[in-house]
Scaffold this motif. Sequence first.
Motif, PDB file in Angstrom:
ATOM      1  N   GLU A 233       0.791  -1.085   0.010  1.00 15.01           N
ATOM      2  CA  GLU A 233      -0.106  -0.059  -0.113  1.00 15.01           C
ATOM      3  C   GLU A 233       0.766   1.223   0.083  1.00 15.01           C
ATOM      4  OE1 GLU A 233      -3.324   0.336  -0.454  1.00 15.01           O
ATOM      5  OE2 GLU A 233      -3.354  -1.724  -0.833  1.00 15.01           O
ATOM      6  N   LEU A 234       2.094   1.212   0.750  1.00 13.78           N
ATOM      7  CA  LEU A 234       2.783   2.264   0.576  1.00 13.78           C
ATOM      8  C   LEU A 234       3.414   2.628  -0.672  1.00 13.78           C
ATOM      9  CD1 LEU A 234       4.947   1.915   3.930  1.00 13.78           C
ATOM     10  CD2 LEU A 234       3.333   3.781   3.289  1.00 13.78           C
ATOM     11  N   LEU A 235       3.861   1.462  -1.215  1.00  7.69           N
ATOM     12  CA  LEU A 235       4.577   1.665  -2.622  1.00  7.69           C
ATOM     13  C   LEU A 235       3.366   2.219  -3.672  1.00  7.69           C
ATOM     14  CD1 LEU A 235       6.713  -1.526  -2.808  1.00  7.69           C
ATOM     15  CD2 LEU A 235       7.688   0.744  -2.607  1.00  7.69           C
ATOM     16  N   LYS A 236       2.156   1.665  -3.770  1.00  5.45           N
ATOM     17  CA  LYS A 236       1.184   2.207  -4.497  1.00  5.45           C
ATOM     18  C   LYS A 236       0.863   3.532  -4.178  1.00  5.45           C
ATOM     19  CE  LYS A 236      -1.307  -2.206  -4.566  1.00  5.45           C
ATOM     20  NZ  LYS A 236      -2.586  -3.042  -3.985  1.00  5.45           N
TER      21      LYS A 236
ATOM     22  N   THR B 218      -2.786  -0.981 -10.037  1.00  7.17           N
ATOM     23  CA  THR B 218      -3.001   0.287  -9.610  1.00  7.17           C
ATOM     24  C   THR B 218      -2.678   1.242 -10.596  1.00  7.17           C
ATOM     25  OG1 THR B 218      -2.686   1.670  -7.570  1.00  7.17           O
ATOM     26  CG2 THR B 218      -0.750   0.580  -8.375  1.00  7.17           C
ATOM     27  N   THR B 219      -3.418   2.402 -10.384  1.00  7.89           N
ATOM     28  CA  THR B 219      -3.109   3.437 -11.514  1.00  7.89           C
ATOM     29  C   THR B 219      -2.969   4.779 -10.586  1.00  7.89           C
ATOM     30  OG1 THR B 219      -5.614   3.977 -11.831  1.00  7.89           O
ATOM     31  CG2 THR B 219      -4.315   2.542 -13.395  1.00  7.89           C
ATOM     32  N   PRO B 220      -2.024   5.587 -11.066  1.00 11.78           N
ATOM     33  CA  PRO B 220      -1.761   6.979 -10.400  1.00 11.78           C
ATOM     34  C   PRO B 220      -2.931   7.901 -10.634  1.00 11.78           C
ATOM     35  CG  PRO B 220      -0.535   7.018 -12.418  1.00 11.78           C
ATOM     36  CD  PRO B 220      -1.374   5.627 -12.409  1.00 11.78           C
ATOM     37  N   ALA B 221      -3.172   8.683  -9.380  1.00 11.90           N
ATOM     38  CA  ALA B 221      -4.260   9.812  -9.745  1.00 11.90           C
ATOM     39  C   ALA B 221      -3.819  10.840 -10.717  1.00 11.90           C
ATOM     40  CB  ALA B 221      -4.137  10.567  -8.381  1.00 11.90           C
ATOM     41  N   PRO B 222      -4.761  11.343 -11.331  1.00  8.26           N
ATOM     42  CA  PRO B 222      -4.248  12.341 -12.496  1.00  8.26           C
ATOM     43  C   PRO B 222      -3.426  13.368 -11.787  1.00  8.26           C
ATOM     44  CG  PRO B 222      -6.737  11.657 -12.326  1.00  8.26           C
ATOM     45  CD  PRO B 222      -6.168  11.227 -11.105  1.00  8.26           C
ATOM     46  N   ARG B 223      -2.203  13.738 -12.622  1.00  9.23           N
ATOM     47  CA  ARG B 223      -1.237  14.593 -12.129  1.00  9.23           C
ATOM     48  C   ARG B 223      -0.931  15.175 -13.641  1.00  9.23           C
ATOM     49  NH1 ARG B 223       1.348  14.158  -6.997  1.00  9.23           N
ATOM     50  NH2 ARG B 223       2.877  15.622  -7.909  1.00  9.23           N
ATOM     51  N   PRO B 224      -0.317  16.578 -13.713  1.00  7.63           N
ATOM     52  CA  PRO B 224       0.477  17.060 -14.915  1.00  7.63           C
ATOM     53  C   PRO B 224       1.583  16.265 -15.117  1.00  7.63           C
ATOM     54  CG  PRO B 224      -0.464  18.672 -13.152  1.00  7.63           C
ATOM     55  CD  PRO B 224      -0.422  17.589 -12.533  1.00  7.63           C
ATOM     56  N   PRO B 225       1.963  16.377 -16.284  1.00  4.57           N
ATOM     57  CA  PRO B 225       3.213  15.541 -16.689  1.00  4.57           C
ATOM     58  C   PRO B 225       4.582  16.108 -15.833  1.00  4.57           C
ATOM     59  CG  PRO B 225       2.166  15.786 -18.657  1.00  4.57           C
ATOM     60  CD  PRO B 225       1.206  16.643 -17.575  1.00  4.57           C
ATOM     61  N   SER B 226       5.172  15.202 -15.671  1.00  2.00           N
ATOM     62  CA  SER B 226       6.224  15.597 -14.739  1.00  2.00           C
ATOM     63  C   SER B 226       6.151  16.453 -13.429  1.00  2.00           C
ATOM     64  CB  SER B 226       7.591  16.094 -15.528  1.00  2.00           C
ATOM     65  OG  SER B 226       7.677  15.560 -16.668  1.00  2.00           O
ATOM     66  N   ALA B 227       5.082  16.547 -12.863  1.00  2.68           N
ATOM     67  CA  ALA B 227       4.629  17.114 -11.410  1.00  2.68           C
ATOM     68  C   ALA B 227       5.597  16.788 -10.720  1.00  2.68           C
ATOM     69  CB  ALA B 227       3.182  16.796 -11.235  1.00  2.68           C
ATOM     70  N   LEU B 228       6.039  15.743 -10.495  1.00  2.00           N
ATOM     71  CA  LEU B 228       7.000  15.440  -9.306  1.00  2.00           C
ATOM     72  C   LEU B 228       8.285  16.302  -9.718  1.00  2.00           C
ATOM     73  CD1 LEU B 228       7.778  14.121  -6.776  1.00  2.00           C
ATOM     74  CD2 LEU B 228       8.759  11.998  -8.248  1.00  2.00           C
ATOM     75  N   ASN B 229       8.737  16.343 -10.858  1.00  2.00           N
ATOM     76  CA  ASN B 229       9.879  17.097 -11.158  1.00  2.00           C
ATOM     77  C   ASN B 229       9.790  18.497 -10.964  1.00  2.00           C
ATOM     78  OD1 ASN B 229      10.981  14.798 -12.054  1.00  2.00           O
ATOM     79  ND2 ASN B 229      10.701  14.970 -14.250  1.00  2.00           N
TER      80      ASN B 229
END
Length: 684
Positions: free
Chosen positions: A187-190, A233-244
């Motif tokens: 769950e943490l990794l997801k 599992t699929t990620p929640a919608p985020r802008p491209p490269s939001a983490l970057n």
Amino acid sequence: MSSTPLIEVRDLKFYYRPGEWILKGISFAIHEGEFVAVTGPSGSGKSTLFYLLGCLLDKYKGQVYFRGDPTRSRSPNERAWLRNREIGFVFQQFYLLPRSTVMENILLPTYFPFDESKPSQEDRERVTAIAERLGIAHLLQRSPQELSGGQQQRVAIARALLRKAELILADEPTGNLDSKSSESVMELLKELHREGHTVVIVTHSPEIAAQCTRVIHVRDGVLEKDVINPEGTTPAPRPPSALNAEVPRESISEQSFRGLGVGSFLKSLPIAWNNIKRSRTKSALTMLGVSLGVAAVLTTMSLGAFAKEKILQGYQALGINTLRFVGYENWMRSSNDFTPATFREFSLEKDIMPLRKIFDEIEAVSPLLDLETPKFEFGGRDLDENTAALGVSEQYFAVTGQSIAEGRALSVFDVASGAPVCVIGAEVKDRLFPDSEALNRSVSVNSENASIAMNCIVVGVLVRQPSSQDAVTPNTQVFLPYTYFSKSATHPQYRELHQFLIKIRDGVDPAAMGPRLEGYFYSRYGSSGQFNAASDAKLISQMKMFLNVFSGLLSAVAIIALVVGGVGINNMMLASLSERLKELGLRKALGATPRQLRYLMLGESILLCTAAGIIGLVVGFVAYQGLVVAATKLIPKLQYEWIFEPAAFLISFVAIFLTGLFSGFIPAMKAEKLDVMEALRQDI
């Protein structure tokens, strides 16, 4: 999703032994934000692939790209930076340092890869925030042994998240956990995936692989299939490269590591000291050999210098620039020998006084008449052991370099008038005048055969000359004008002048001056006289050589003891290296550069030797001071002196540093060349 893959492998091949290929030409790409499982049966090569993706192995064929750049072209320092800043590792065995707290384990990546790296207050606050998020905030000050398997894995995940890594690599993250802990870790990794992290899980479990959005199957070293898992599992919608955008990526090159060597060693010392403290008993026993060696070096060198000084003082009482010139009639000469003049004794006016004009090297000269073992008396007290009475001129004390403690020296008037005055040695004063002043008192000087009987008024007392031997020294002598001495002697042998003392100017070799004087007098008197110039310089030189050799031999024995101690530290460091392979491998996996591992081992060795050396210096200092005190009790005439030999301390300090440096050199080189994969397979 960026068009450039985060990780790409092309025709990747790898083997441990030639001909036994583990990977046989795998190619695939992983983009930012993917949740990938690399699966396959045991021995398929998936764990090796994990190490290659994490830049932990560099001997392979094919290419591994990170953000479009081949990792092979990067230097070891640059790959260390990638492991520290761009990749977060979650290992199957957790790999937590057992003697460090949970907080210290999570902070471990902050020490790398730069030499100036260290945990900041922001890092500690981030650890607390991550720990609260993972439910382990209450465990930060505990030891890993106190934690369950699931809790230890959470600590490992927290460590992977600390640097805000783009890529999370997890090797069998649930392999050592029960089902409940496995679900919690997944769950943490997801959740990390949903936040935008790229997560790659190496697993043999179909259940774990089924929870990922993409599954790469590896079998027998080849890519069997690469499938998209729509049920993962699929990620929640985020802008491209939001983490970057949220966490700016840093660029790095080898230039960034230049000029950082000094700080690296200094920053490694606290870590090295903590490692030493964790093995107190072993460290103390190892330090013992070095402490004894340093103490022996300091003691032998200091006592050797002290003994040499005291021995030479006895020979230098007349000064090493002093020549005693002796001449007697030659009773063995042949009647056919040509003699310009007949010699019986020296003439003060014709032979001695002109010497200063003839030889510029002569600074002062004094005639010398002597009477051995006379008796000195005053007020019912006497002294007749190891005594001598000397008839000299006013220049005698300039020749010998002796100083006056009380009163004055003999004057030109005393010598010219033959005044009945004298200068006495310190021991004469102590024996004849223990409780009263000696100046202006009359001392009786007599010989056993009554050849001389004199009474002289004391006008001066000499400074005490250091001596540890029972022999004639200036302390037990009385000095009178040679004119008074001569006229008081009833026997001719005590009136005749057969010897005189010469002071040679500084820089002139007395041993070379002697033959010149002998030649001069032979030219004047031919074979009618026998002449000899005696100098203490050659004897003192030989004595110095002997004492230096003796001190050198003692020091060599002491240095051997120090070397033995150094070998002990070297063995301990090698044993420590083998015991700590997994720890060092973990440090390297988390971003430690080869240089940092080298400095860490060298730091431990130098700190061990420094601590042992300081103890050895203290023990050695106390030991030789105590030995000097003991010697003064056994030898009454030897006075205690505070000994501090700078050369001995300097050599000891140099020996300490060199011992630490060379003791840790081989372990440091081994640590620097450590193979991460082999190290992590060892028992911690």
